[in-house]
Design a protein around this motif. Structure first.
Motif, PDB file in Angstrom:
ATOM      1  N   SER A 160       0.817  -1.222   0.000  1.00  0.00           N
ATOM      2  CA  SER A 160       0.000   0.000   0.000  1.00  0.00           C
ATOM      3  C   SER A 160       0.846   1.266   0.000  1.00  0.00           C
ATOM      4  N   VAL A 161       2.153   1.127   0.205  1.00  0.00           N
ATOM      5  CA  VAL A 161       3.047   2.290   0.202  1.00  0.00           C
ATOM      6  C   VAL A 161       3.372   2.650  -1.236  1.00  0.00           C
ATOM      7  N   PRO A 162       3.181   3.908  -1.663  1.00  0.00           N
ATOM      8  CA  PRO A 162       3.481   4.295  -3.050  1.00  0.00           C
ATOM      9  C   PRO A 162       4.948   4.048  -3.398  1.00  0.00           C
ATOM     10  N   ALA A 163       5.173   3.538  -4.591  1.00  0.00           N
ATOM     11  CA  ALA A 163       6.545   3.266  -5.029  1.00  0.00           C
ATOM     12  C   ALA A 163       7.365   4.538  -5.147  1.00  0.00           C
ATOM     13  N   SER A 164       6.689   5.674  -5.296  1.00  0.00           N
ATOM     14  CA  SER A 164       7.406   6.943  -5.422  1.00  0.00           C
ATOM     15  C   SER A 164       8.188   7.284  -4.155  1.00  0.00           C
ATOM     16  N   VAL A 165       7.773   6.714  -3.017  1.00  0.00           N
ATOM     17  CA  VAL A 165       8.482   6.971  -1.767  1.00  0.00           C
ATOM     18  C   VAL A 165       9.914   6.454  -1.845  1.00  0.00           C
ATOM     19  N   GLU A 166      10.118   5.377  -2.595  1.00  0.00           N
ATOM     20  CA  GLU A 166      11.437   4.750  -2.686  1.00  0.00           C
ATOM     21  C   GLU A 166      12.291   5.297  -3.828  1.00  0.00           C
ATOM     22  N   GLU A 167      11.652   5.959  -4.789  1.00  0.00           N
ATOM     23  CA  GLU A 167      12.384   6.392  -5.974  1.00  0.00           C
ATOM     24  C   GLU A 167      13.480   7.400  -5.638  1.00  0.00           C
ATOM     25  N   ALA A 168      13.182   8.342  -4.736  1.00  0.00           N
ATOM     26  CA  ALA A 168      14.180   9.349  -4.382  1.00  0.00           C
ATOM     27  C   ALA A 168      15.399   8.706  -3.738  1.00  0.00           C
ATOM     28  N   ALA A 169      15.158   7.693  -2.892  1.00  0.00           N
ATOM     29  CA  ALA A 169      16.282   7.009  -2.247  1.00  0.00           C
ATOM     30  C   ALA A 169      17.132   6.275  -3.278  1.00  0.00           C
ATOM     31  N   ARG A 170      16.504   5.661  -4.255  1.00  0.00           N
ATOM     32  CA  ARG A 170      17.261   4.954  -5.283  1.00  0.00           C
ATOM     33  C   ARG A 170      18.070   5.931  -6.137  1.00  0.00           C
ATOM     34  N   ILE A 171      17.489   7.099  -6.410  1.00  0.00           N
ATOM     35  CA  ILE A 171      18.213   8.108  -7.191  1.00  0.00           C
ATOM     36  C   ILE A 171      19.449   8.570  -6.439  1.00  0.00           C
ATOM     37  N   ASP A 172      19.343   8.635  -5.106  1.00  0.00           N
ATOM     38  CA  ASP A 172      20.494   9.042  -4.288  1.00  0.00           C
ATOM     39  C   ASP A 172      21.510   7.933  -4.105  1.00  0.00           C
ATOM     40  N   GLY A 173      21.244   6.768  -4.680  1.00  0.00           N
ATOM     41  CA  GLY A 173      22.211   5.676  -4.633  1.00  0.00           C
ATOM     42  C   GLY A 173      22.020   4.691  -3.495  1.00  0.00           C
ATOM     43  N   ALA A 174      20.884   4.764  -2.786  1.00  0.00           N
ATOM     44  CA  ALA A 174      20.638   3.838  -1.689  1.00  0.00           C
ATOM     45  C   ALA A 174      20.338   2.443  -2.227  1.00  0.00           C
ATOM     46  N   GLY A 175      20.882   1.434  -1.554  1.00  0.00           N
ATOM     47  CA  GLY A 175      20.620   0.059  -1.940  1.00  0.00           C
ATOM     48  C   GLY A 175      19.270  -0.413  -1.436  1.00  0.00           C
ATOM     49  N   VAL A 176      18.993  -1.697  -1.688  1.00  0.00           N
ATOM     50  CA  VAL A 176      17.687  -2.247  -1.300  1.00  0.00           C
ATOM     51  C   VAL A 176      17.498  -2.198   0.214  1.00  0.00           C
TER      52      VAL A 176
END
Length: 276
Positions: A160-176
């Motif tokens: 139920s958590v929007p995938a957009s919440v994780e996109e910024a972290a991935r752009i900053d280079g955060a791993g899984v």
């Protein structure tokens, strides 16, 4: 006038059923402070006559209750922390990661939820015995660390958590794992609190598992110890005050945890609904 009357009748019905529900707990508390003779003669009386704490003196001085309490605290804390951690990680993996066999693994998880726990008691005993873990603290703890229901709860929440919440972290280079731990997990407070309540209550009250994992009285948890008391390990007599007093003490931690965390759960759930 009609609205006032209907509201009064509604509250009266609620109060009546509340009293019916609470009366057994009142009787439990009252009998805990009675003498053996008074509890046997007047078990349903809500007023001890005379009032005494002899039962609690016997609980702490004449039984292994302190040992049972310590074992229960240890097992419950470790199991609750383990379930929250592992269920969160597994739920996130099933909700967000794409890997071969993921649908089959989720179907297996659903199937495990449908299996009655009592069916697994003998296999648990055989596995623990073969691994040399039987009659030890690891035998009490390890099989309870992962719970299918907890994984399901966390998976449904993470979806139920929007995938957009994780996109910024991935752009900053955060791993899984960094994305999961620092970005997604903090948003899961309502689900985590629900899982904490269920895990604490379930592990604190766990009884069947202790039957097939330990036989040393020094490893008994509260449910196993209370069952030993009820079965007559202290000799003849009803011993209502002692048994009900021990059960009362065993109930208090669960009640405290539930009341404390429920407030935060309701508040966070309502905030989440408002944001949605």
């Amino acid at each position: 006038m009609k609205l006032l009357t209907s509201r009064f009748l509604g509250y009266a019905i609620l109060i009546f059923f509340s009293l019916v529900f609470l009366y057994p707990f009142v009787i439990q508390i009252a009998n805990s402070f009675k003498t053996e003779a008074d509890a046997s003669a007047n078990p349903l009386s809500p007023i001890p006559h005379p009032f005494t704490t002899d039962a609690f003196d016997r609980i702490f001085g004449g039984t292994a209750f302190p040992t049972w309490l310590g074992n229960s605290v240890l097992v419950t804390v470790v199991v609750t922390l383990g379930r929250v951690l592992f269920a969160s990680m597994a739920g996130y993996a099933l909700a967000r990661l794409r890997f071969p066999g993921r649908p089959a693994l989720f179907a297996l998880l659903i199937g495990m939820m449908a299996v009655p726990p009592v069916v697994l008691l003998i296999p648990k005993f055989l596995v623990l015995n073969q691994l040399g873990m039987y009659n030890s603290y690891p035998a009490l703890i390890v099989p309870l660390l992962v719970d299918a229901t907890g994984i399901f709860i966390m998976k449904q929440f993470f979806e139920s958590v929007p995938a957009s919440v994780e996109e910024a972290a991935r752009i900053d280079g955060a791993g899984v794992f960094r994305t999961f731990w620092s970005v997604v997990l903090p948003t899961a407070k309502p689900a985590l609190i629900t899982l904490t309540i269920l895990s604490f209550q379930g592990s604190w009250n766990e009884f069947p598992h202790t039957l097939v994992s330990v036989q040393d009285p020094g490893l008994f948890t509260l449910p196993r110890g209370l069952a030993d008391l009820v079965s007559g390990s202290l000799g003849a007599g009803t011993q209502y005050p002692l048994k009900l007093g021990a059960a009362l003490l065993a109930t208090i931690p669960v009640a405290i945890i539930f009341v404390t965390f429920q407030r935060y759960f309701v508040r966070d759930a309502n905030q989440g609904a408002e944001r949605g």
